[in-house]
Design a protein around this motif. Sequence first.
Motif, mmCIF file in Angstrom:
data_model
loop_
_atom_site.group_PDB
_atom_site.id
_atom_site.type_symbol
_atom_site.label_atom_id
_atom_site.label_comp_id
_atom_site.label_asym_id
_atom_site.label_seq_id
_atom_site.Cartn_x
_atom_site.Cartn_y
_atom_site.Cartn_z
ATOM 1 N N LEU A 162 0.780 -1.117 -0.053
ATOM 2 C CA LEU A 162 -0.224 0.047 0.103
ATOM 3 C C LEU A 162 0.916 1.146 0.042
ATOM 4 O O LEU A 162 1.952 1.373 0.981
ATOM 5 N N ILE A 163 0.609 2.099 -1.110
ATOM 6 C CA ILE A 163 1.514 3.270 -1.039
ATOM 7 C C ILE A 163 0.532 4.570 -1.169
ATOM 8 O O ILE A 163 -0.548 4.724 -1.830
ATOM 9 N N THR A 164 0.802 5.468 -0.319
ATOM 10 C CA THR A 164 -0.125 6.645 -0.043
ATOM 11 C C THR A 164 0.411 8.022 0.354
ATOM 12 O O THR A 164 1.539 7.987 1.142
ATOM 13 N N TYR A 165 -0.039 8.968 -0.316
ATOM 14 C CA TYR A 165 0.362 10.355 0.033
ATOM 15 C C TYR A 165 -0.564 10.698 1.421
ATOM 16 O O TYR A 165 -0.362 11.636 2.123
ATOM 17 N N THR A 166 -1.761 10.143 1.279
ATOM 18 C CA THR A 166 -2.780 10.387 2.243
ATOM 19 C C THR A 166 -2.860 9.714 3.516
ATOM 20 O O THR A 166 -2.338 8.662 3.433
ATOM 21 N N PRO A 167 -2.889 10.327 4.585
ATOM 22 C CA PRO A 167 -2.767 9.771 5.951
ATOM 23 C C PRO A 167 -4.143 8.805 6.044
ATOM 24 O O PRO A 167 -5.294 9.064 5.929
ATOM 25 N N ILE A 176 1.897 -7.851 8.239
ATOM 26 C CA ILE A 176 2.402 -6.797 7.671
ATOM 27 C C ILE A 176 4.123 -7.139 7.725
ATOM 28 O O ILE A 176 4.494 -7.366 8.954
ATOM 29 N N LYS A 177 4.698 -7.221 6.831
ATOM 30 C CA LYS A 177 6.171 -7.468 6.754
ATOM 31 C C LYS A 177 6.992 -6.227 7.089
ATOM 32 O O LYS A 177 8.179 -6.483 7.728
ATOM 33 N N TYR A 178 6.657 -5.247 6.346
ATOM 34 C CA TYR A 178 7.391 -4.053 6.537
ATOM 35 C C TYR A 178 6.812 -2.743 6.518
ATOM 36 O O TYR A 178 5.649 -2.626 5.520
ATOM 37 N N ILE A 179 7.220 -1.882 7.056
ATOM 38 C CA ILE A 179 6.687 -0.448 6.745
ATOM 39 C C ILE A 179 7.681 0.695 6.681
ATOM 40 O O ILE A 179 8.937 0.370 7.134
ATOM 41 N N SER A 180 7.325 1.715 5.876
ATOM 42 C CA SER A 180 8.289 2.756 5.831
ATOM 43 C C SER A 180 8.413 3.424 7.127
ATOM 44 O O SER A 180 8.003 3.465 8.081
ATOM 45 N N ASN A 181 9.634 4.111 7.280
ATOM 46 C CA ASN A 181 10.105 4.377 8.503
ATOM 47 C C ASN A 181 9.210 5.741 8.946
ATOM 48 O O ASN A 181 9.646 6.152 10.153
ATOM 49 N N ASN A 182 8.449 6.255 8.403
ATOM 50 C CA ASN A 182 7.664 7.204 8.659
ATOM 51 C C ASN A 182 6.183 6.988 8.947
ATOM 52 O O ASN A 182 5.293 7.574 9.464
ATOM 53 N N CYS A 183 5.976 5.453 9.148
ATOM 54 C CA CYS A 183 4.883 5.006 9.406
ATOM 55 C C CYS A 183 4.898 4.516 11.124
ATOM 56 O O CYS A 183 5.935 4.303 11.644
ATOM 57 N N LYS A 184 3.906 4.349 11.720
ATOM 58 C CA LYS A 184 3.931 3.779 12.999
ATOM 59 C C LYS A 184 2.882 2.510 13.346
ATOM 60 O O LYS A 184 1.740 2.875 12.802
ATOM 61 N N MET A 185 3.199 1.607 14.079
ATOM 62 C CA MET A 185 2.255 0.485 14.228
ATOM 63 C C MET A 185 2.061 0.488 15.643
ATOM 64 O O MET A 185 2.880 0.419 16.566
ATOM 65 N N VAL A 190 -2.294 -2.083 14.012
ATOM 66 C CA VAL A 190 -2.790 -1.114 13.273
ATOM 67 C C VAL A 190 -1.719 -0.039 12.752
ATOM 68 O O VAL A 190 -1.011 0.443 13.559
ATOM 69 N N VAL A 191 -1.593 0.280 11.637
ATOM 70 C CA VAL A 191 -0.523 1.210 11.016
ATOM 71 C C VAL A 191 -1.080 2.538 10.764
ATOM 72 O O VAL A 191 -2.076 2.657 10.064
ATOM 73 N N LYS A 192 -0.278 3.672 11.375
ATOM 74 C CA LYS A 192 -0.686 5.014 10.873
ATOM 75 C C LYS A 192 0.432 5.478 9.793
ATOM 76 O O LYS A 192 1.534 5.458 10.264
ATOM 77 N N THR A 193 -0.320 5.870 9.010
ATOM 78 C CA THR A 193 0.967 6.434 7.784
ATOM 79 C C THR A 193 1.283 7.725 8.197
ATOM 80 O O THR A 193 0.443 8.524 8.935
ATOM 81 N N SER A 194 2.062 8.367 7.098
ATOM 82 C CA SER A 194 2.564 9.741 7.542
ATOM 83 C C SER A 194 1.568 10.716 7.490
ATOM 84 O O SER A 194 0.850 10.630 6.494
ATOM 85 N N LYS A 195 1.494 11.646 8.190
ATOM 86 C CA LYS A 195 0.469 12.891 7.960
ATOM 87 C C LYS A 195 1.471 14.093 7.335
ATOM 88 O O LYS A 195 0.918 15.193 7.171
#
Length: 210
Positions: A162-167, A176-185, A190-195
């Motif tokens: 999943l790739i997104t600009y939107t929070p 969930i195998k990996y998240i980018s370092n601007n995400c929090k689990m 539950v992962v929160k993407t970057s704002k």
Amino acid sequence: MRKVALFFVTIALMIGLVGCNPLGDIELEQGDSGIYIEDDGAISYGSCEKFDKKYYNEEQLENEINTEVSDFNKSKYSSVDDACSIEQFKTNSKEAKLVLDFVTTYDFKNYMNQYAGFEEDGFYVGPISDNDKCDITGTFVKPHSKKTVSAKEIKKLKDCILITYTPFQVQVKGDIKYISNNCKMDEDDVVKTSKNKGELSYIVYDIDKK
């Protein structure tokens, strides 16, 4: 037919605790949006808009939602006739709440790109190998671990992303195998993407195999 999707896309769904939550363990506050990916790849998407003006009309909005869903299902962007369905729609004096169900990640991606105004280089969900619009860059972290991998390694995986600009708040009924370092689990996975505006977030996942 984009006004319904645009109406709901930037704010959150406040789902009650009674009955089954179509977004899994995701608990959204006003201003959030949520994505729940099922083990078969189906997706539930929830959001909420302020509905506190006297001139707002619930029946009119519901008709517009039904029309847009029908229009999408008949369009070339849907995989089947019932690719999108309405799981939940409620209004009160303050909010209008909506949950949409999508049969596949393909349908959800197309809906967000074609009906919600998302740019193709800023939103993608599906197999990593099929992504040809969004850049994959940065450092990736294995959840609940200090292990990191490069974007080059991520691109070689046979998983989904999943790739997104939107929070978003995101939960996957799988791994969930990996998240980018601007995400929090959190502890419920539950992962929160970057704002941060203009910053892509990435979630690499694999659905359950049954």
